[in-house]
Scaffold this active site. Sequence first.
Site, short mmCIF file in Angstrom:
data_model
loop_
_atom_site.label_atom_id
_atom_site.label_comp_id
_atom_site.label_asym_id
_atom_site.label_seq_id
_atom_site.Cartn_x
_atom_site.Cartn_y
_atom_site.Cartn_z
N LYS A 12 0.83 -1.22 0.00
CA LYS A 12 0.00 0.00 0.00
C LYS A 12 0.86 1.27 0.00
O LYS A 12 2.07 1.21 0.29
CB LYS A 12 -0.92 -0.04 1.22
N TYR A 52 -12.49 -2.72 -3.29
CA TYR A 52 -13.05 -2.63 -1.94
C TYR A 52 -14.58 -2.55 -1.97
O TYR A 52 -15.19 -1.88 -1.14
CB TYR A 52 -12.45 -1.43 -1.21
N ASN A 115 -2.16 0.15 6.95
CA ASN A 115 -1.64 -1.12 7.47
C ASN A 115 -0.76 -1.88 6.47
O ASN A 115 -0.69 -3.10 6.47
CB ASN A 115 -2.78 -1.98 8.00
N HIS A 118 -2.11 -5.39 1.52
CA HIS A 118 -3.35 -6.14 1.28
C HIS A 118 -2.98 -7.55 0.87
O HIS A 118 -2.01 -7.76 0.15
CB HIS A 118 -4.14 -5.48 0.14
N GLU A 129 -8.96 -11.34 -7.76
CA GLU A 129 -8.08 -10.18 -7.57
C GLU A 129 -6.84 -10.25 -8.47
O GLU A 129 -6.39 -9.21 -8.98
CB GLU A 129 -7.67 -10.08 -6.10
P1 IDP Z 1 -8.03 -6.77 5.34
O1 IDP Z 1 -7.17 -5.77 4.60
O2 IDP Z 1 -7.36 -7.27 6.59
O3 IDP Z 1 -8.53 -7.89 4.45
P2 IDP Z 1 -10.69 -5.58 5.14
O4 IDP Z 1 -11.79 -5.71 6.16
O5 IDP Z 1 -10.87 -6.28 3.85
O6 IDP Z 1 -9.32 -6.00 5.87
O7 IDP Z 1 -10.48 -4.03 4.91
C1 IDP Z 1 -9.73 -3.57 3.83
C2 IDP Z 1 -8.92 -2.36 4.26
O8 IDP Z 1 -9.80 -1.29 4.65
C3 IDP Z 1 -8.06 -2.59 5.52
O9 IDP Z 1 -6.84 -3.26 5.24
C4 IDP Z 1 -7.86 -1.18 6.01
O10 IDP Z 1 -6.87 -0.51 5.20
C5 IDP Z 1 -9.23 -0.57 5.73
N1 IDP Z 1 -10.09 -0.69 6.89
C6 IDP Z 1 -10.79 -1.78 7.29
N2 IDP Z 1 -11.49 -1.54 8.42
C7 IDP Z 1 -11.22 -0.25 8.75
C8 IDP Z 1 -11.66 0.60 9.83
O11 IDP Z 1 -12.43 0.21 10.73
N3 IDP Z 1 -11.17 1.88 9.83
C9 IDP Z 1 -10.33 2.34 8.87
N4 IDP Z 1 -9.90 1.58 7.83
C10 IDP Z 1 -10.33 0.30 7.77
MG MG Z 2 -9.80 -7.76 2.83
#
Ligand code: IDP
Ligand code: MG
Length: 154
Positions: A12, A52, A115, A118, A129
């Site tokens: 990212k 997303y 974070n 992905h 994907e």
């Molecule tokens: P993942 O990346 O661990 O699969 P997902 O639920 O698919 O998690 O969410 C995709 C991305 O959206 C996350 O990696 C993060 O960057 C962002 N995200 C998810 N939940 C939150 C939140 O509660 N607050 C802010 N950003 C979030």
């Molecule tokens: Mg995800």
Amino acid sequence: MTMKERTLLLIKPDAVQRGLIGDVITRFEHKGFKIVGMKMLHMGKELSKEHYAHLVSKPFYPDLEKFMTSQPIVAVVIEGKDAVEVTRLIVGPTNASKAPGGTVRGDFSNSTSRNVIHASDSKETAVKEIGRFFRPNELFEYELNDAFLYASDE
Ligand code: IDP
Ligand code: MG
């Protein structure tokens, strides 16, 4: 059952900006995965909404889209045994503040939204994907071997 699989990683914008591309990819190479596709790209808003789709209605989506489209990302396809499941373990939980040390998110981030990486969350998602980011001729079949270590320098 163990299987040879492929999965998609996205390094990212936060990781690219912080100079962590190599450190992140190294984790997967050291685990024994093979890189079979890799490119830098700028994620557009449409691609973000597609990638997303499960989050578009969430309150944090606008910030997520702004972040993911702000700077280049690196897309990587890796291949190996149980790649989807093992990769998610190496990546760690979404909230990096709670991610254990030793995971990519645990070691490199302290944030849920920024974070670092992905990774596809299921075999079905991985197939979709990979197709979203790579054309078939951008993915490579090759054997890893150490023959180059013994190449003659004459
Ligand atoms: P993942 O990346 O661990 O699969 P997902 O639920 O698919 O998690 O969410 C995709 C991305 O959206 C996350 O990696 C993060 O960057 C962002 N995200 C998810 N939940 C939150 C939140 O509660 N607050 C802010 N950003 C979030
Ligand atoms: Mg995800």
